[in-house]
Design a protein around this motif. Structure first.
Motif, mmCIF file in Angstrom:
data_model
loop_
_atom_site.group_PDB
_atom_site.id
_atom_site.type_symbol
_atom_site.label_atom_id
_atom_site.label_comp_id
_atom_site.label_asym_id
_atom_site.label_seq_id
_atom_site.Cartn_x
_atom_site.Cartn_y
_atom_site.Cartn_z
ATOM 1 N N ARG A 132 35.560 -19.855 49.509
ATOM 2 C CA ARG A 132 36.618 -20.350 48.620
ATOM 3 C C ARG A 132 37.148 -19.225 47.733
ATOM 4 N NH1 ARG A 132 33.240 -25.670 46.530
ATOM 5 N NH2 ARG A 132 32.739 -26.498 48.610
ATOM 6 N N ARG A 133 36.243 -18.385 47.272
ATOM 7 C CA ARG A 133 36.617 -17.260 46.411
ATOM 8 C C ARG A 133 37.626 -16.353 47.110
ATOM 9 N NH1 ARG A 133 34.399 -11.727 45.604
ATOM 10 N NH2 ARG A 133 33.345 -12.051 47.593
ATOM 11 N N ARG A 134 37.317 -15.984 48.327
ATOM 12 C CA ARG A 134 38.196 -15.077 49.057
ATOM 13 C C ARG A 134 39.548 -15.727 49.353
ATOM 14 N NH1 ARG A 134 35.861 -14.584 53.673
ATOM 15 N NH2 ARG A 134 33.798 -15.464 53.314
ATOM 16 N N TYR A 135 39.535 -17.026 49.651
ATOM 17 C CA TYR A 135 40.789 -17.731 49.921
ATOM 18 C C TYR A 135 41.679 -17.780 48.677
ATOM 19 C CZ TYR A 135 44.080 -21.560 50.466
ATOM 20 O OH TYR A 135 45.233 -22.314 50.471
ATOM 21 N N ILE A 136 41.097 -18.192 47.551
ATOM 22 C CA ILE A 136 41.908 -18.426 46.358
ATOM 23 C C ILE A 136 42.421 -17.113 45.760
ATOM 24 C CG2 ILE A 136 40.079 -18.428 44.588
ATOM 25 C CD1 ILE A 136 41.400 -20.994 43.471
ATOM 26 N N VAL A 137 41.634 -16.046 45.824
ATOM 27 C CA VAL A 137 42.092 -14.744 45.325
ATOM 28 C C VAL A 137 43.283 -14.258 46.150
ATOM 29 C CG1 VAL A 137 41.475 -12.305 45.131
ATOM 30 C CG2 VAL A 137 39.899 -14.040 44.300
ATOM 31 N N ASP A 138 43.164 -14.367 47.462
ATOM 32 C CA ASP A 138 44.269 -13.940 48.334
ATOM 33 C C ASP A 138 45.519 -14.771 48.072
ATOM 34 O OD1 ASP A 138 45.299 -12.493 50.806
ATOM 35 O OD2 ASP A 138 45.488 -14.589 51.446
ATOM 36 N N LYS A 139 45.339 -16.082 47.928
ATOM 37 C CA LYS A 139 46.491 -16.971 47.731
ATOM 38 C C LYS A 139 47.198 -16.683 46.409
ATOM 39 C CE LYS A 139 48.755 -20.452 49.562
ATOM 40 N NZ LYS A 139 49.418 -20.330 50.883
ATOM 41 N N LEU A 140 46.448 -16.513 45.343
ATOM 42 C CA LEU A 140 47.053 -16.252 44.035
ATOM 43 C C LEU A 140 47.791 -14.909 44.020
ATOM 44 C CD1 LEU A 140 44.137 -17.530 41.778
ATOM 45 C CD2 LEU A 140 46.433 -18.501 41.853
#
Length: 398
Positions: A307-315
């Motif tokens: 989740r961390r990697r997904y949300i950082v990339d998305k933001l």
């Protein structure tokens, strides 16, 4: 004699002025607003979406079936304190004596409160890196101390530097709060950074209150390092831990504090007068967590990492510059590109898109220009929230 009406009573004279002057938690304020709205996706609370693992719950249930409903010793069940000692040695390489160096508390928050109250005299200064969790400043004030914020920066990965600490110390400095892995930024302190800070702490004879509630949730190949594991630091550190985050046991309300016996003796005294002991059922469940819960931690940590990697990339793709967190389960994106301040950004996002995040200013004035986004929710939940946030930015031509 006619009794006075409530409207005729001046309650101000009965209230503790220090307490009355404190602001309510900015985290809970946005959560309360969101809870009264429909179709809200909240990324505002550090509440793991995992259910407490079954083998841990089962121990709590069995404790009730066996009628274990009595008080425990003030410091907690000895078997639990032994399990905490073993867990701490296993994960951090620190040896604590279960009988006189460990106290089981009602959540990590009580441990922080007791630690500060046990050591602070009026006007003692407490050095607090910010942004940081909302409780350190008010608990310091309620204990009669003076909070001194130490501003950390995104360009330093939100770490406390030895230089910033040195510059803030005065003759009244007594305690350094070390809140790492950090809530809200996800910043961590690696060994070299801790070693530099430890030298300043020893030079000025400070006590460290090290809040390591997220210690097990550190990402990458380098494990969490406790400042108490460094030479000469165990004897001047109060180590705070708990079960809420790593074991998804928020509602069980259980934490612990480890530290030097002379200080722990006073902390236990405070605990016995205020609360007597932590909940018995929760303590039996916590024994199971400490003894057999390491695989659960690794499983949940792996999910959080995804989740961390997904949300950082998305933001970052949205244009909200985001420092990559190395611990805990929060991201702290910069929202200055929106042209809105932190409070307005959160209020408008909630009103227009029904997504709840927390203003960075809830964690200190230096949090202006940032918001805290929690990723301790399902990936489906996070994905929809990110979609709505992206729409919000597009609607405002950002």
């Amino acid at each position: 004699m006619t009794p006075m009406n409530q409207s005729e009573i001046s309650y101000e004279r009965f209230l503790n002025p220090t307490l009355a002057g404190l602001k309510p938690s900015g985290i809970r304020r946005f959560f309360a607003i969101a809870s009264e709205m429909e179709d809200v996706i909240t990324l505002s609370i550090g509440e793991p979406d995992f259910t407490t693992p079954w083998h841990i719950r089962e121990e709590g249930i069995q404790s009730l079936k066996k009628g274990r409903t009595w008080y425990t010793p003030n410091a907690g069940l000895l078997r639990l304190r032994e399990a905490i000692a073993s867990f701490t040695q296993r994960h951090s390489g620190i040896d604590y004596a279960p009988k006189d160096e460990i106290l089981v508390t009602v959540g990590g928050s009580e441990a922080i409160d007791l630690g500060l109250r046990a050591v602070l005299s009026p006007r003692d200064e407490v050095l607090i890196p910010e942004p940081s969790f909302v409780c350190y400043d008010p608990l310091t004030r309620m204990a009669g101390g003076v909070p001194v914020p130490l501003v950390t920066r995104a360009e330093d990965a939100f770490r406390l530097t030895a230089e910033a600490l040195e510059a803030a110390i005065t003759p009244r400095s007594k305690v350094l709060v070390l809140p790492y892995p950090n809530n809200p930024t996800g910043g961590v302190m690696r060994r070299p950074h801790l070693e530099a800070v430890a030298e300043v702490v020893k030079k000025h004879d400070l006590l460290v209150l090290s809040d390591e509630i997220y210690g097990a949730l550190t990402y990458g190949d380098t494990p969490h390092v406790s400042i108490a594991s460094l030479p000469g630091m165990q004897e001047r550190t109060l180590l705070i831990g708990g079960f809420s985050k790593a074991f998804a046991m928020t509602g069980w309300r259980l934490g612990y504090v480890c530290g030097p016996a002379p200080i722990m003796e006073q902390i236990v005294k405070l605990h016995q007068y205020a609360l007597m002991c932590a909940p018995t059922m929760a303590q039996y469940a916590a024994i199971e967590a400490m003894e057999n819960g390491d695989p659960d931690i690794e499983c949940m940590r792996g999910e959080y990492d995804t989740r961390r990697r997904y949300i950082v990339d998305k933001l970052n793709r949205m244009g909200l510059t985001c420092f990559e967190p190395e611990g805990a389960f929060y991201v702290f994106p910069c929202i200055r590109s929106s042209g809105l301040n932190s409070e307005d950004f959160c209020q408008q996002l909630l009103a227009e898109k029904h997504v709840a995040v927390v203003p960075g200013t809830a964690f200190g004035d230096c949090g202006e220009g940032f918001v805290r986004v929690s990723y301790c929710y399902s990936l489906e939940h996070i994905t929809e929230a990110m979609h709505r946030m992206e729409e919000f930015l597009e609607d405002h031509h950002i």
